[in-house]
Scaffold this motif. Structure first.
Motif, PDB file in Angstrom:
ATOM      1  N   ILE A  58       1.809 -38.196  -7.798  1.00 53.18           N
ATOM      2  CA  ILE A  58       1.244 -39.483  -7.408  1.00 53.18           C
ATOM      3  C   ILE A  58       0.297 -39.914  -8.523  1.00 53.18           C
ATOM      4  O   ILE A  58      -0.265 -39.071  -9.230  1.00 53.18           O
ATOM      5  N   ARG A  59       0.163 -41.226  -8.707  1.00 49.81           N
ATOM      6  CA  ARG A  59      -0.739 -41.755  -9.729  1.00 49.81           C
ATOM      7  C   ARG A  59      -1.900 -42.466  -9.054  1.00 49.81           C
ATOM      8  O   ARG A  59      -1.717 -43.288  -8.161  1.00 49.81           O
ATOM      9  N   LEU A  60      -3.109 -42.156  -9.520  1.00 47.90           N
ATOM     10  CA  LEU A  60      -4.314 -42.803  -9.026  1.00 47.90           C
ATOM     11  C   LEU A  60      -5.041 -43.451 -10.195  1.00 47.90           C
ATOM     12  O   LEU A  60      -5.046 -42.917 -11.305  1.00 47.90           O
ATOM     13  N   CYS A 117      -2.373 -38.571 -12.949  1.00 46.39           N
ATOM     14  CA  CYS A 117      -1.118 -38.135 -12.333  1.00 46.39           C
ATOM     15  C   CYS A 117      -1.352 -36.772 -11.681  1.00 46.39           C
ATOM     16  O   CYS A 117      -1.522 -35.764 -12.375  1.00 46.39           O
ATOM     17  N   LEU A 118      -1.366 -36.755 -10.354  1.00 49.08           N
ATOM     18  CA  LEU A 118      -1.631 -35.514  -9.616  1.00 49.08           C
ATOM     19  C   LEU A 118      -0.328 -34.922  -9.109  1.00 49.08           C
ATOM     20  O   LEU A 118       0.515 -35.634  -8.563  1.00 49.08           O
ATOM     21  N   ASN A 119      -0.175 -33.615  -9.294  1.00 49.69           N
ATOM     22  CA  ASN A 119       1.006 -32.908  -8.803  1.00 49.69           C
ATOM     23  C   ASN A 119       0.904 -32.753  -7.293  1.00 49.69           C
ATOM     24  O   ASN A 119      -0.059 -32.172  -6.785  1.00 49.69           O
ATOM     25  N   VAL A 120       1.886 -33.260  -6.578  1.00 47.53           N
ATOM     26  CA  VAL A 120       1.874 -33.207  -5.122  1.00 47.53           C
ATOM     27  C   VAL A 120       1.817 -31.767  -4.622  1.00 47.53           C
ATOM     28  O   VAL A 120       1.187 -31.485  -3.604  1.00 47.53           O
ATOM     29  N   ALA A 121       2.400 -30.832  -5.353  1.00 46.94           N
ATOM     30  CA  ALA A 121       2.395 -29.424  -4.945  1.00 46.94           C
ATOM     31  C   ALA A 121       0.995 -28.818  -4.997  1.00 46.94           C
ATOM     32  O   ALA A 121       0.735 -27.818  -4.331  1.00 46.94           O
TER      33      ALA A 121
END
Length: 178
Positions: A58-60, A117-121
């Motif tokens: 996901i991008r924040l 960009c955060l890794n959903v896992a």
């Protein structure tokens, strides 16, 4: 403490924006993203910038101070002929890798540049307003504790104290007469 749940980017996007053509469910509040290991908050859906299902990211636009930007930049091959320069993102609490920032991208990946960009896992989420545990009411006569209600209770306690002291004094007089 709140209960965290595992997420994926398509589920988050569905919760935030609904499916195209469908009404968005008004019951869901904003989403708080938390570190998957130590549960520190790292961001929220109010800074949502998009998602990458292929990379499960996901991008924040913004993150909390609990996210640390690494010092080292390295090459990353997003796809064939798509070399990028990235910097890792770390959790301040447990030092685990949460994702990356793209510092340099080819033109087709410009939308990712300088976004978090955060890794959903590596993250979990909590939907504000999703808590449903409440204390059972004592009955229909239960009143909220207000200043007015508190004043009435204090007055009643003072009257009861005076009555008990008066009764104790009369009892002493009766005992003295015996």
């Amino acid at each position: 403490m709140f209960e965290a749940s595992s997420i994926n980017s398509s589920t988050v996007e569905e919760k935030l924006f609904g499916h195209a053509g469908e009404d968005v469910d008004g019951d869901d509040g904003p989403v708080v993203f938390i570190c998957g290991k130590c549960k520190l908050p790292v961001g929220d859906s109010l800074s949502w910038d998009g998602s990458e299902d292929g990379q499960n990211q996901i991008r924040l636009k913004r993150v909390t101070d609990n996210v640390l930007v690494g010092e080292d930049t390295r090459l990353y091959e997003a796809s064939k002929k798509s070399l990028c320069l990235i910097t890792d993102l770390f959790c301040q609490g447990c030092n685990s890798v949460l994702g990356m920032i793209y510092a340099s991208t080819p033109k087709n990946l410009d939308h990712k540049r300088f976004a978090f960009c955060l890794n959903v896992a590596d993250i979990d989420s909590y939907i504000l307003g999703s808590a449903n545990q409440m204390l059972a009411a004592e009955g229909p006569k239960e009143q909220p504790v207000t200043l007015e209600y508190r004043g009435i209770v204090e007055q009643q306690l003072t009257e009861m104290k005076m009555l008990v002291m008066s009764m104790a004094q009369r009892l002493e007089e009766i005992e003295a007469g015996l």
